[in-house]
Each structure stands twice: as structure tokens, then as C-alpha cells.
Motif scaffolding. Structure first.
Motif, PDB file in Angstrom:
ATOM      1  N   CYS A   4      13.600 -55.847   9.071  1.00 10.67           N
ATOM      2  CA  CYS A   4      12.374 -55.370   8.434  1.00 10.67           C
ATOM      3  C   CYS A   4      12.031 -53.960   8.900  1.00 10.67           C
ATOM      4  O   CYS A   4      11.625 -53.114   8.097  1.00 10.67           O
ATOM      5  N   HIS A  40      10.365 -57.359   0.711  1.00 10.53           N
ATOM      6  CA  HIS A  40      10.192 -58.793   0.938  1.00 10.53           C
ATOM      7  C   HIS A  40      11.401 -59.277   1.733  1.00 10.53           C
ATOM      8  O   HIS A  40      12.443 -58.623   1.739  1.00 10.53           O
ATOM      9  N   ILE A  41      11.261 -60.382   2.392  1.00 10.17           N
ATOM     10  CA  ILE A  41      12.360 -60.938   3.168  1.00 10.17           C
ATOM     11  C   ILE A  41      12.651 -62.349   2.666  1.00 10.17           C
ATOM     12  O   ILE A  41      11.727 -63.091   2.326  1.00 10.17           O
ATOM     13  N   GLY A  42      13.920 -62.681   2.568  1.00  7.13           N
ATOM     14  CA  GLY A  42      14.288 -64.005   2.104  1.00  7.13           C
ATOM     15  C   GLY A  42      15.770 -64.101   1.813  1.00  7.13           C
ATOM     16  O   GLY A  42      16.515 -63.135   1.971  1.00  7.13           O
ATOM     17  N   THR A  43      16.180 -65.256   1.369  1.00  8.96           N
ATOM     18  CA  THR A  43      17.580 -65.520   1.062  1.00  8.96           C
ATOM     19  C   THR A  43      17.904 -65.068  -0.353  1.00  8.96           C
ATOM     20  O   THR A  43      17.112 -65.276  -1.276  1.00  8.96           O
ATOM     21  N   ALA A  63      13.744 -64.213  -3.617  1.00 12.76           N
ATOM     22  CA  ALA A  63      13.375 -63.059  -2.789  1.00 12.76           C
ATOM     23  C   ALA A  63      13.511 -61.757  -3.573  1.00 12.76           C
ATOM     24  O   ALA A  63      12.700 -60.839  -3.421  1.00 12.76           O
ATOM     25  N   ARG A  66      10.547 -61.521  -5.963  1.00 12.11           N
ATOM     26  CA  ARG A  66       9.314 -61.121  -5.270  1.00 12.11           C
ATOM     27  C   ARG A  66       9.323 -59.627  -4.971  1.00 12.11           C
ATOM     28  O   ARG A  66       8.322 -58.944  -5.185  1.00 12.11           O
ATOM     29  N   SER A  84       5.361 -57.889   1.127  1.00 14.22           N
ATOM     30  CA  SER A  84       4.823 -59.250   1.084  1.00 14.22           C
ATOM     31  C   SER A  84       4.266 -59.642   2.457  1.00 14.22           C
ATOM     32  O   SER A  84       4.550 -59.005   3.480  1.00 14.22           O
ATOM     33  N   GLU A  86       5.187 -62.254   4.029  1.00 10.23           N
ATOM     34  CA  GLU A  86       6.341 -62.686   4.821  1.00 10.23           C
ATOM     35  C   GLU A  86       7.006 -61.497   5.506  1.00 10.23           C
ATOM     36  O   GLU A  86       7.389 -61.573   6.677  1.00 10.23           O
TER      37      GLU A  86
END
Length: 121
Positions: A4, A40-43, A63, A66, A84, A86
Motif C-alpha cells: 500500500c 484498493h487492496i484485494g485479491t 478488487a 472497487r 478505500s 481497506e
């Protein structure tokens, strides 16, 4: 946190590069170029798709959706870099709450944060 932090720094660097380029455009009496960045962070799922004649590299998943919604919101919010909740939770740099927003495909309003430039950015 490292991912991030690096993503946010890349966004700051892109904005600074565009600001420098727009200074030259202004001197040449050309309109500025504006853009927004959503973080944004995610898979995600990524890879090459298509045919032999037309092959694209793509990234898909919730992700990605988003991040795209956040990027689209930058114009409405008047802020060039939005993130986001997150992303904010993991980011080692301070961010400020912009507000809660509806995002297409997401059931409830989402908290959205603006990047706070660090000194030198």
C-alpha cells in the motif's frame, strides 16, 4: 503495508509527473491533462486472454471493480487520488476521510479516503 505504501507513492509520483507536464502545457497555452487514481487492496485474477491475433493482459475481480469505482469518483469528489477503507487500514501513510459514497455494484455506502501528500510529494 509495504504494498500500500508503494502504491500510494507511485500515485504521488504519477501526479507530480503530470503536474510537471501540465506546467509545460500551460506555457504552450494547451489545456491541462487531468486523471484520477483509485486505490484498493484485494485479491485479483490476472493473465493473458484472447486469441493468437488479439491477445490482451487483463486483471479482473471485485478488487479491480472497487479500484475502478474509486477512480471514477475522483472527478465527483474533486480529489485526484482516492482510496478505500481497506486500503487505508493497511496504508502506513496518513489519509483523510472524504465521506461515504454509493458505488455501483456495492450494496452499502463505502468510506472513501483521500491521500495526504507527504513532504516532497
Amino acid at each position: 503495508p509495504d504494498a500500500c505504501g508503494h502504491a500510494l507513492q507511485a500515485a504521488f509520483d504519477a501526479q507530480a509527473d503530470m503536474d510537471r507536464m501540465n506546467s509545460g502545457r500551460e506555457a504552450a497555452e494547451q489545456p491541462p491533462i487531468r486523471f484520477g487514481i483509485g486505490l484498493h487492496i484485494g485479491t485479483v485474477t490476472y493473465g493473458n486472454i484472447g486469441t493468437e491475433d488479439r491477445l490482451d493482459f487483463t486483471v479482473i475481480g471485485p478488487a479491480v471493480n472497487r479500484a475502478s469505482r474509486l477512480q471514477a469518483l475522483t472527478k465527483e469528489a474533486g480529489v485526484p487520488i482516492l482510496a478505500s477503507a481497506e486500503f487505508n487500514d493497511y496504508c502506513p501513510h496518513p489519509m483523510r476521510l472524504v465521506g461515504k459514497f454509493d458505488m455501483r455494484g456495492i450494496g452499502e455506502q463505502q468510506e472513501v479516503f483521500a491521500a495526504v501528500p507527504q513532504s516532497g510529494n
